[in-house]
Design an enzyme around this catalytic site. Structure first.
Site, mmCIF file in Angstrom:
data_model
loop_
_atom_site.group_PDB
_atom_site.id
_atom_site.type_symbol
_atom_site.label_atom_id
_atom_site.label_comp_id
_atom_site.label_asym_id
_atom_site.label_seq_id
_atom_site.Cartn_x
_atom_site.Cartn_y
_atom_site.Cartn_z
ATOM 1 N N HIS A 163 0.902 -1.354 -0.101
ATOM 2 C CA HIS A 163 -0.052 0.100 0.014
ATOM 3 C C HIS A 163 0.817 1.221 0.009
ATOM 4 O O HIS A 163 0.254 2.264 -0.496
ATOM 5 C CB HIS A 163 -1.099 0.203 1.136
ATOM 6 C CG HIS A 163 -0.215 0.027 2.396
ATOM 7 N ND1 HIS A 163 0.626 -0.942 3.145
ATOM 8 C CD2 HIS A 163 -0.115 1.187 3.427
ATOM 9 C CE1 HIS A 163 0.919 -0.709 4.194
ATOM 10 N NE2 HIS A 163 0.604 0.769 4.392
ATOM 11 N N ARG A 164 2.035 1.004 0.595
ATOM 12 C CA ARG A 164 2.963 2.138 0.483
ATOM 13 C C ARG A 164 4.456 1.452 -0.035
ATOM 14 O O ARG A 164 4.554 0.546 0.580
ATOM 15 C CB ARG A 164 3.359 3.028 1.824
ATOM 16 C CG ARG A 164 2.126 3.686 2.299
ATOM 17 C CD ARG A 164 2.352 5.024 2.675
ATOM 18 N NE ARG A 164 1.170 5.608 2.800
ATOM 19 C CZ ARG A 164 0.992 6.673 3.321
ATOM 20 N NH1 ARG A 164 2.011 7.680 3.942
ATOM 21 N NH2 ARG A 164 -0.155 7.570 3.651
ATOM 22 N N LYS A 182 9.354 -2.477 4.071
ATOM 23 C CA LYS A 182 10.413 -2.323 4.696
ATOM 24 C C LYS A 182 10.578 -3.365 5.652
ATOM 25 O O LYS A 182 9.544 -3.700 6.257
ATOM 26 C CB LYS A 182 10.410 -0.937 5.501
ATOM 27 C CG LYS A 182 11.604 -0.411 6.326
ATOM 28 C CD LYS A 182 12.456 -0.160 5.527
ATOM 29 C CE LYS A 182 13.814 0.499 6.535
ATOM 30 N NZ LYS A 182 14.468 -0.871 6.667
ATOM 31 N N LYS A 220 3.236 -2.134 12.116
ATOM 32 C CA LYS A 220 4.247 -1.174 12.872
ATOM 33 C C LYS A 220 4.459 -0.043 12.169
ATOM 34 O O LYS A 220 4.341 1.220 12.878
ATOM 35 C CB LYS A 220 5.490 -2.253 12.959
ATOM 36 C CG LYS A 220 6.258 -1.866 14.152
ATOM 37 C CD LYS A 220 7.609 -2.694 13.955
ATOM 38 C CE LYS A 220 7.472 -4.211 14.324
ATOM 39 N NZ LYS A 220 8.734 -4.967 14.583
ATOM 40 N N LYS A 242 9.854 -8.812 5.219
ATOM 41 C CA LYS A 242 10.690 -9.366 6.282
ATOM 42 C C LYS A 242 11.523 -10.212 5.431
ATOM 43 O O LYS A 242 11.039 -10.977 4.665
ATOM 44 C CB LYS A 242 9.896 -10.020 7.557
ATOM 45 C CG LYS A 242 11.191 -10.116 8.692
ATOM 46 C CD LYS A 242 11.137 -8.895 9.270
ATOM 47 C CE LYS A 242 11.801 -9.126 10.787
ATOM 48 N NZ LYS A 242 11.300 -7.805 11.716
ATOM 49 N N SER A 295 14.920 3.851 11.288
ATOM 50 C CA SER A 295 15.408 3.364 9.792
ATOM 51 C C SER A 295 14.925 4.423 8.647
ATOM 52 O O SER A 295 15.469 4.494 7.755
ATOM 53 C CB SER A 295 14.885 2.005 9.668
ATOM 54 O OG SER A 295 15.804 1.074 9.909
HETATM 55 N N1 GLU Z 1 13.927 -5.581 12.321
HETATM 56 C C1 GLU Z 1 13.378 -4.276 12.876
HETATM 57 C C2 GLU Z 1 12.149 -4.616 13.297
HETATM 58 O O1 GLU Z 1 11.604 -5.768 13.586
HETATM 59 C C3 GLU Z 1 13.637 -3.099 12.051
HETATM 60 C C4 GLU Z 1 13.145 -3.113 10.701
HETATM 61 C C5 GLU Z 1 13.637 -1.898 9.970
HETATM 62 O O2 GLU Z 1 14.414 -1.028 10.649
HETATM 63 O O3 GLU Z 1 13.472 -2.037 8.893
HETATM 64 O O4 GLU Z 1 11.213 -3.656 13.381
#
Ligand code: GLU
Length: 480
Positions: A73-74, A78, A102, A114, A373
């Site tokens: 959606h964006r 990440k 998140k 992920k 990040s």
């Molecule tokens: N691995 C971290 C998390 O679970 C950081 C992810 C990130 O910075 O993209 O939120």
């Protein structure tokens, strides 16, 4: 023979949380399904020639790895890359899903993703880890699963700035004309296009989040606790990156009393408090927290008991599924701050909520990592350090104000006052301030939803995330 029920997988738990939140969102069923499913799953195997640590001989190892993009959606999507022998597709799907929610909760404009590589990183030499990381990056790039505009990895369990620098170096070698190549991955070393404050970010975010939760007098009263994090007895499971910074910052900046810390080889306890800086140094020097002096020690057979200690705040900062139906009714902590992803299974959460515990959920509490990040990615795209243009300008403004005050009162302001107040903000000051604001705002948002709808904080966080993602889709005209 009684049939024992198979424990729920992490992905199933995330599915249950979604199911619980969905009816509160008022969204269309089809749209909800789109927000729930993982959009793209990339599962790969690739060979790497490694040196066998036991025999010293070279051999070919076939590596199993994944990258899951949960929601587009964006863009970019990440999320971190995990190196662990427990990695499997369903785990990576659960983690990618949490990343989308998140990001929405802390208003970071990314979709969730992920990655996972099924290896025990502590069993490989640095040289072999570099080979595996570079080959994995190449495999991602081949299918467009990495790039500053498409999908941006970061550290997670078992990876850190070193791995991120290999990823970046591989990417820029293969895409030398990409002006924004540094934005292909975050969590890089500061001297290699990283940002100050990223390494501590998840732990610092955990501190800001818990501090905010403890600042609510009414909530604390319900738990029989006083307002504020200062003096609260805290137990931490896991002294990796997230656990170390959560504990150290809560102790130094929040005056919390860290009474116990657990790891795979056992836990240590001192009711009067542990010195976390010293404990981290002991672990770094000797490889184990068990060599810390001033504490009672419990060996590996008792490691799970650290979760059951009498305390105010329990911070699980290790892996998923640590609190399940097997131990949920033994948890004595009043507040559980999920620094790890998925440390509580959904049936265990039901038990804990019935007992009146306050669970500060992972989708909010550990979002500090991805928040910083985002700052790093913005820095990479702008090709400039934060504060570079205005640090001195602001500093001079404060000097002028202090000069003026001196002139007005007729006595020059003291030099130590200048030292303290006549400062412009540097990169790390801005990063910390931006992170604090993101965590406070997000907590207030989910707390408000929880109060309004009379639901627990995790369900409220999911409602918040689902509605935000839903409105993005509606804005795109996909679901008019
Ligand atoms: N691995 C971290 C998390 O679970 C950081 C992810 C990130 O910075 O993209 O939120």
């Amino acid at each position: 023979m009684t049939k024992t029920k198979k424990p729920l997988s992490f992905y199933q738990s995330v599915g249950n949380y979604f199911k619980k939140a969905a009816p509160h969102t008022g969204l269309d069923k089809g749209l909800l399904k789109q927000i729930k499913v993982c959009n793209a799953v990339y599962a790969i195997h690739f060979p790497v020639e490694i040196t066998d640590q036991k025999t010293g001989k070279k051999r070919v190892k076939v590596i199993e790895a994944y990258r899951v993009q949960h929601s587009h959606h964006r863009l970019p999507t990440k999320g971190g890359i995990r190196y662990s022998e427990h990695v499997n597709q369903s785990e990576v799907q659960a983690l990618a899903t949490l990343m989308s929610y998140k990001c929405a909760i802390v208003h970071v404009p990314f979709g969730g993703a992920k990655g996972g590589v099924k290896i025990n990183p502590w069993e490989y030499s640095q040289e072999d880890l570099e080979k595996i990381t570079r080959r994995y990056t190449y495999e991602l790039l081949r299918r467009n699963f990495i790039g500053p505009a498409t999908d941006v990895p970061a550290p997670d369990y078992g990876t850190g700035p070193r791995e991120m620098s290999w990823i970046y170096d591989t990417y820029r070698t293969l895409r030398e004309n990409d002006l924004n190549a540094a934005g292909c991955v975050t969590g890089k070393p500061v001297n290699m296009y990283g940002i100050k404050g990223r390494t501590e970010a998840t732990g610092r975010g955990v501190f800001y989040g818990l501090q905010q939760a403890c600042a609510n007098e009414e909530d604390m009263k319900k738990l029989g606790l006083s307002k504020g994090i200062a003096g609260k007895k805290v137990v931490v499971q896991g002294l990796g990156n997230v656990g170390s910074f959560s504990a150290a910052i809560s102790q130094v900046e929040g005056d919390a009393l860290i009474i116990a810390v657990g790891e795979a080889d056992g836990f240590i306890l001192n009711e009067k408090g542990l010195d976390i800086a010293k404990l981290i140094a002991v672990k770094m020097e000797t490889g184990s927290i068990m060599n810390y002096g001033d504490a009672k020690k419990y060996g590996p057979e008792d490691r799970g008991k650290v979760l059951e200690l009498e305390c105010d705040i329990l911070i699980p900062a290790a892996l998923e599924n640590q609190i399940t139906l097997a131990n949920a009714d033994k948890i004595k902590a009043k507040i559980i701050g999920e620094a790890a992803n998925g440390p509580i299974s959904s049936p265990a959460e039901d038990v804990l909520l019935k007992k009146g515990k306050l669970i500060v959920p992972d989708v909010f509490l550990n979002a500090g990592g991805v928040t910083v990040s985002y700052f790093e990615w913005l820095k990479n795209l702008s090709h400039m350090r934060f504060g570079r243009m205005d640090k001195r300008y602001r500093q001079q403004g404060r000097v002028n104000t202090l000069d003026l005050i001196g002139d007005m009162v007729g006595t020059p302001v003291a030099q130590d006052v200048y030292k303290k107040y006549a400062k412009g903000a540097g990169e790390v000051d801005l990063v910390r301030s931006g992170l604090e604001d993101a965590m406070i705002t997000a907590y207030e948002n989910i707390h408000e939803i929880s109060r309004e709808k009379n639901i627990d904080l995790r369900t409220a966080a999911f409602v918040n995330a689902i509605q935000l993602i839903g409105s993005d889709y509606e804005g795109m005209g996909i679901f008019p």
